[in-house]
Motif scaffolding. Structure first.
Motif, PDB file in Angstrom:
ATOM      1  N   ARG A  17      -7.409   1.744  -1.100  1.00 46.32           N
ATOM      2  CA  ARG A  17      -7.928   0.776  -0.135  1.00 46.32           C
ATOM      3  C   ARG A  17      -6.918  -0.342   0.151  1.00 46.32           C
ATOM      4  O   ARG A  17      -6.633  -1.156  -0.712  1.00 46.32           O
ATOM      5  CB  ARG A  17      -9.220   0.149  -0.656  1.00 46.32           C
ATOM      6  CG  ARG A  17      -9.810  -0.829   0.338  1.00 46.32           C
ATOM      7  CD  ARG A  17     -11.011  -1.543  -0.213  1.00 46.32           C
ATOM      8  NE  ARG A  17     -11.561  -2.455   0.787  1.00 46.32           N
ATOM      9  CZ  ARG A  17     -12.358  -3.452   0.506  1.00 46.32           C
ATOM     10  NH1 ARG A  17     -12.730  -3.672  -0.746  1.00 46.32           N
ATOM     11  NH2 ARG A  17     -12.795  -4.232   1.459  1.00 46.32           N
ATOM     12  N   ASP A  19      -9.241   0.478  -5.381  1.00 45.14           N
ATOM     13  CA  ASP A  19      -9.191  -0.819  -4.700  1.00 45.14           C
ATOM     14  C   ASP A  19      -8.313  -1.759  -5.522  1.00 45.14           C
ATOM     15  O   ASP A  19      -8.789  -2.415  -6.452  1.00 45.14           O
ATOM     16  CB  ASP A  19     -10.618  -1.372  -4.573  1.00 45.14           C
ATOM     17  CG  ASP A  19     -10.680  -2.674  -3.802  1.00 45.14           C
ATOM     18  OD1 ASP A  19      -9.621  -3.283  -3.520  1.00 45.14           O
ATOM     19  OD2 ASP A  19     -11.805  -3.102  -3.469  1.00 45.14           O
ATOM     20  N   LYS A  53      -6.880  -4.645  -4.874  1.00 41.87           N
ATOM     21  CA  LYS A  53      -7.158  -6.078  -4.784  1.00 41.87           C
ATOM     22  C   LYS A  53      -8.192  -6.512  -5.815  1.00 41.87           C
ATOM     23  O   LYS A  53      -8.079  -7.568  -6.429  1.00 41.87           O
ATOM     24  CB  LYS A  53      -7.626  -6.434  -3.372  1.00 41.87           C
ATOM     25  CG  LYS A  53      -7.900  -7.904  -3.179  1.00 41.87           C
ATOM     26  CD  LYS A  53      -8.309  -8.209  -1.758  1.00 41.87           C
ATOM     27  CE  LYS A  53      -8.605  -9.684  -1.572  1.00 41.87           C
ATOM     28  NZ  LYS A  53      -9.028  -9.989  -0.208  1.00 41.87           N
ATOM     29  N   HIS A  54      -9.217  -5.676  -6.016  1.00 37.92           N
ATOM     30  CA  HIS A  54     -10.292  -6.008  -6.942  1.00 37.92           C
ATOM     31  C   HIS A  54     -10.163  -5.279  -8.278  1.00 37.92           C
ATOM     32  O   HIS A  54     -11.066  -5.367  -9.114  1.00 37.92           O
ATOM     33  CB  HIS A  54     -11.649  -5.705  -6.297  1.00 37.92           C
ATOM     34  CG  HIS A  54     -11.883  -6.514  -5.060  1.00 37.92           C
ATOM     35  ND1 HIS A  54     -11.726  -5.991  -3.795  1.00 37.92           N
ATOM     36  CD2 HIS A  54     -12.209  -7.810  -4.898  1.00 37.92           C
ATOM     37  CE1 HIS A  54     -11.976  -6.932  -2.898  1.00 37.92           C
ATOM     38  NE2 HIS A  54     -12.261  -8.050  -3.537  1.00 37.92           N
ATOM     39  N   ARG A  82     -10.518  -2.153  -9.054  1.00 34.18           N
ATOM     40  CA  ARG A  82     -11.756  -1.395  -9.183  1.00 34.18           C
ATOM     41  C   ARG A  82     -11.528   0.030  -8.701  1.00 34.18           C
ATOM     42  O   ARG A  82     -10.803   0.268  -7.736  1.00 34.18           O
ATOM     43  CB  ARG A  82     -12.810  -2.089  -8.321  1.00 34.18           C
ATOM     44  CG  ARG A  82     -14.131  -1.428  -8.242  1.00 34.18           C
ATOM     45  CD  ARG A  82     -15.012  -2.224  -7.293  1.00 34.18           C
ATOM     46  NE  ARG A  82     -16.128  -1.425  -6.868  1.00 34.18           N
ATOM     47  CZ  ARG A  82     -17.369  -1.814  -6.934  1.00 34.18           C
ATOM     48  NH1 ARG A  82     -17.667  -3.005  -7.396  1.00 34.18           N
ATOM     49  NH2 ARG A  82     -18.332  -1.029  -6.528  1.00 34.18           N
ATOM     50  N   THR A 132       0.828  -1.202   0.000  1.00 35.59           N
ATOM     51  CA  THR A 132       0.000   0.000   0.000  1.00 35.59           C
ATOM     52  C   THR A 132       0.862   1.251   0.000  1.00 35.59           C
ATOM     53  O   THR A 132       0.595   2.206  -0.728  1.00 35.59           O
ATOM     54  CB  THR A 132      -0.961  -0.004   1.203  1.00 35.59           C
ATOM     55  OG1 THR A 132      -1.814  -1.149   1.089  1.00 35.59           O
ATOM     56  CG2 THR A 132      -1.817   1.250   1.248  1.00 35.59           C
ATOM     57  N   GLU A 165     -13.710   3.714  -7.863  1.00 39.95           N
ATOM     58  CA  GLU A 165     -14.947   4.479  -7.731  1.00 39.95           C
ATOM     59  C   GLU A 165     -14.579   5.946  -7.904  1.00 39.95           C
ATOM     60  O   GLU A 165     -13.656   6.439  -7.242  1.00 39.95           O
ATOM     61  CB  GLU A 165     -15.595   4.244  -6.369  1.00 39.95           C
ATOM     62  CG  GLU A 165     -16.062   2.810  -6.183  1.00 39.95           C
ATOM     63  CD  GLU A 165     -16.776   2.572  -4.864  1.00 39.95           C
ATOM     64  OE1 GLU A 165     -17.065   3.554  -4.133  1.00 39.95           O
ATOM     65  OE2 GLU A 165     -17.046   1.395  -4.566  1.00 39.95           O
ATOM     66  N   GLN A 201     -15.848   4.526   1.494  1.00 42.11           N
ATOM     67  CA  GLN A 201     -16.909   5.150   0.700  1.00 42.11           C
ATOM     68  C   GLN A 201     -17.542   6.308   1.470  1.00 42.11           C
ATOM     69  O   GLN A 201     -17.819   7.363   0.896  1.00 42.11           O
ATOM     70  CB  GLN A 201     -17.967   4.112   0.320  1.00 42.11           C
ATOM     71  CG  GLN A 201     -17.482   3.119  -0.712  1.00 42.11           C
ATOM     72  CD  GLN A 201     -18.441   1.944  -0.907  1.00 42.11           C
ATOM     73  OE1 GLN A 201     -19.129   1.519   0.023  1.00 42.11           O
ATOM     74  NE2 GLN A 201     -18.456   1.419  -2.122  1.00 42.11           N
ATOM     75  N   SER A 226      -6.115  -3.928   1.850  1.00 45.42           N
ATOM     76  CA  SER A 226      -7.014  -5.082   1.981  1.00 45.42           C
ATOM     77  C   SER A 226      -7.637  -5.152   3.362  1.00 45.42           C
ATOM     78  O   SER A 226      -8.691  -5.751   3.540  1.00 45.42           O
ATOM     79  CB  SER A 226      -6.266  -6.374   1.658  1.00 45.42           C
ATOM     80  OG  SER A 226      -5.124  -6.490   2.475  1.00 45.42           O
ATOM     81  N   ASP A 273      -8.835  -2.534   5.140  1.00 47.90           N
ATOM     82  CA  ASP A 273      -9.816  -1.477   5.389  1.00 47.90           C
ATOM     83  C   ASP A 273     -11.198  -1.847   4.860  1.00 47.90           C
ATOM     84  O   ASP A 273     -11.335  -2.444   3.795  1.00 47.90           O
ATOM     85  CB  ASP A 273      -9.381  -0.165   4.737  1.00 47.90           C
ATOM     86  CG  ASP A 273      -8.365   0.590   5.564  1.00 47.90           C
ATOM     87  OD1 ASP A 273      -7.820   0.006   6.511  1.00 47.90           O
ATOM     88  OD2 ASP A 273      -8.119   1.760   5.255  1.00 47.90           O
ATOM     89  N   LEU A 278     -14.495  -1.294   2.977  1.00 41.34           N
ATOM     90  CA  LEU A 278     -14.894  -0.511   1.811  1.00 41.34           C
ATOM     91  C   LEU A 278     -15.916   0.544   2.211  1.00 41.34           C
ATOM     92  O   LEU A 278     -15.844   1.691   1.781  1.00 41.34           O
ATOM     93  CB  LEU A 278     -15.451  -1.434   0.719  1.00 41.34           C
ATOM     94  CG  LEU A 278     -15.920  -0.745  -0.551  1.00 41.34           C
ATOM     95  CD1 LEU A 278     -14.789   0.030  -1.219  1.00 41.34           C
ATOM     96  CD2 LEU A 278     -16.519  -1.762  -1.519  1.00 41.34           C
ATOM     97  N   LEU A 335     -11.482   6.474  -5.342  1.00 36.98           N
ATOM     98  CA  LEU A 335     -11.308   5.402  -4.364  1.00 36.98           C
ATOM     99  C   LEU A 335     -10.789   4.208  -5.149  1.00 36.98           C
ATOM    100  O   LEU A 335     -11.509   3.623  -5.960  1.00 36.98           O
ATOM    101  CB  LEU A 335     -12.632   5.075  -3.664  1.00 36.98           C
ATOM    102  CG  LEU A 335     -12.648   3.859  -2.745  1.00 36.98           C
ATOM    103  CD1 LEU A 335     -11.539   3.898  -1.707  1.00 36.98           C
ATOM    104  CD2 LEU A 335     -14.009   3.714  -2.075  1.00 36.98           C
TER     105      LEU A 335
END
Length: 195
Positions: free
Chosen positions: A126, A154, A156-157, A159, A53, A161, A136, A128, A130, A132, A152
C-alpha cells in the motif's frame, strides 16, 4: 483551456468495451502506463509509484526471487505482470507467484499474454496515496479467484493483512517477518526491509 485547471478523478477510471486482444494491445502500446480492469470492464489507469514504494516492491520481489531460485517450485512475477482472473478482471499484483505445474500447464501462447489464471500467492504493497478499501477489495478478489495466500502490506502503519481461502483476514501489527506457510515452504520475508 489550461491543462492545469482540469481536475481528473484519481485514480482515473474509464468504462471501455474492449476485447481481451484489444486490452492487451492497449497495454503494449502504452507501456509507460499501468492498466487494470475489473470484472465489469472498468479500466483503471494507475500512476507510477514513488521511490519508497518502488524500492519496497523491489526488495520483496528480490527476496521471493532468491527463494524461488533456490527451491525451483514455481514462477515469480513483478508488478508489470498481468493476470486474467477467472472472474474476467485483469490484475497486476505488486509481486506474485505461481506453482510450476500450473505455469507449465499453460500453452506458450497463454504464457505470452496476460496469464489466464489467478496466482497462488500475491502481494499488494500500500502506497500512502492508495485507498485501503480498494486494496482490500482487490485482495478479496484474488482470494475468491483462487489465490492460496495473499499479503496486503501497509508500511506507513506497519500492518499486514493476510488473506487465505475461506478464512477470516488475519491482521498483524508491526510484525518482523512473514511466513510463506505451506504455499511457499521455507520462505520468510524480513519486514525490516520494508519498514
Amino acid at each position: 483551456m489550461d491543462i492545469r485547471t482540469i481536475n481528473l478523478p484519481i485514480p482515473l477510471e474509464l468504462t471501455l468495451d474492449l476485447t481481451e486482444d484489444q486490452f492487451y494491445e492497449l497495454c503494449q502500446k502504452n507501456q509507460d502506463l499501468k492498466f487494470e480492469r475489473n470484472r465489469s470492464g472498468v479500466l483503471k489507469i494507475m500512476s507510477p509509484t514513488g521511490g519508497e514504494t518502488s524500492h519496497r516492491n523491489f526488495n520483496i520481489a528480490v527476496e521471493l526471487g532468491i527463494w524461488n531460485k533456490q527451491t525451483k517450485l514455481g514462477i515469480a512475477f513483478d508488478s508489470s505482470g498481468g493476470f486474467k482472473l477467472p472472474n474476467g478482471a485483469d490484475r497486476s499484483p505488486d509481486v506474485s507467484w505461481i506453482r510450476s505445474d500450473r505455469w507449465f500447464s499453460l500453452t506458450p501462447q497463454q504464457r505470452e499474454k496476460f496469464v489466464p489464471l489467478c496466482p497462488d500467492f500475491v502481494v499488494e504493497l500500500r502506497p500512502s496515496s492508495d485507498s485501503l478499501k480498494s486494496l482490500q477489495d482487490k485482495m478479496n478478489e484474488y482470494r475468491e479467484n483462487g489465490a492460496k495466500l495473499g499479503w496486503l502490506i501497509d508500511p506507513k502503519h506497519k500492518r499486514v493483512e493476510i488473506y487465505r481461502p475461506q478464512q477470516e483476514v488475519e491482521i498483524l501489527e508491526n510484525p518482523t517477518t512473514l511466513s510463506g506457510e505451506d504455499i511457499l515452504p521455507g520462505f520468510l520475508l524480513d519486514l525490516t526491509l520494508i519498514w
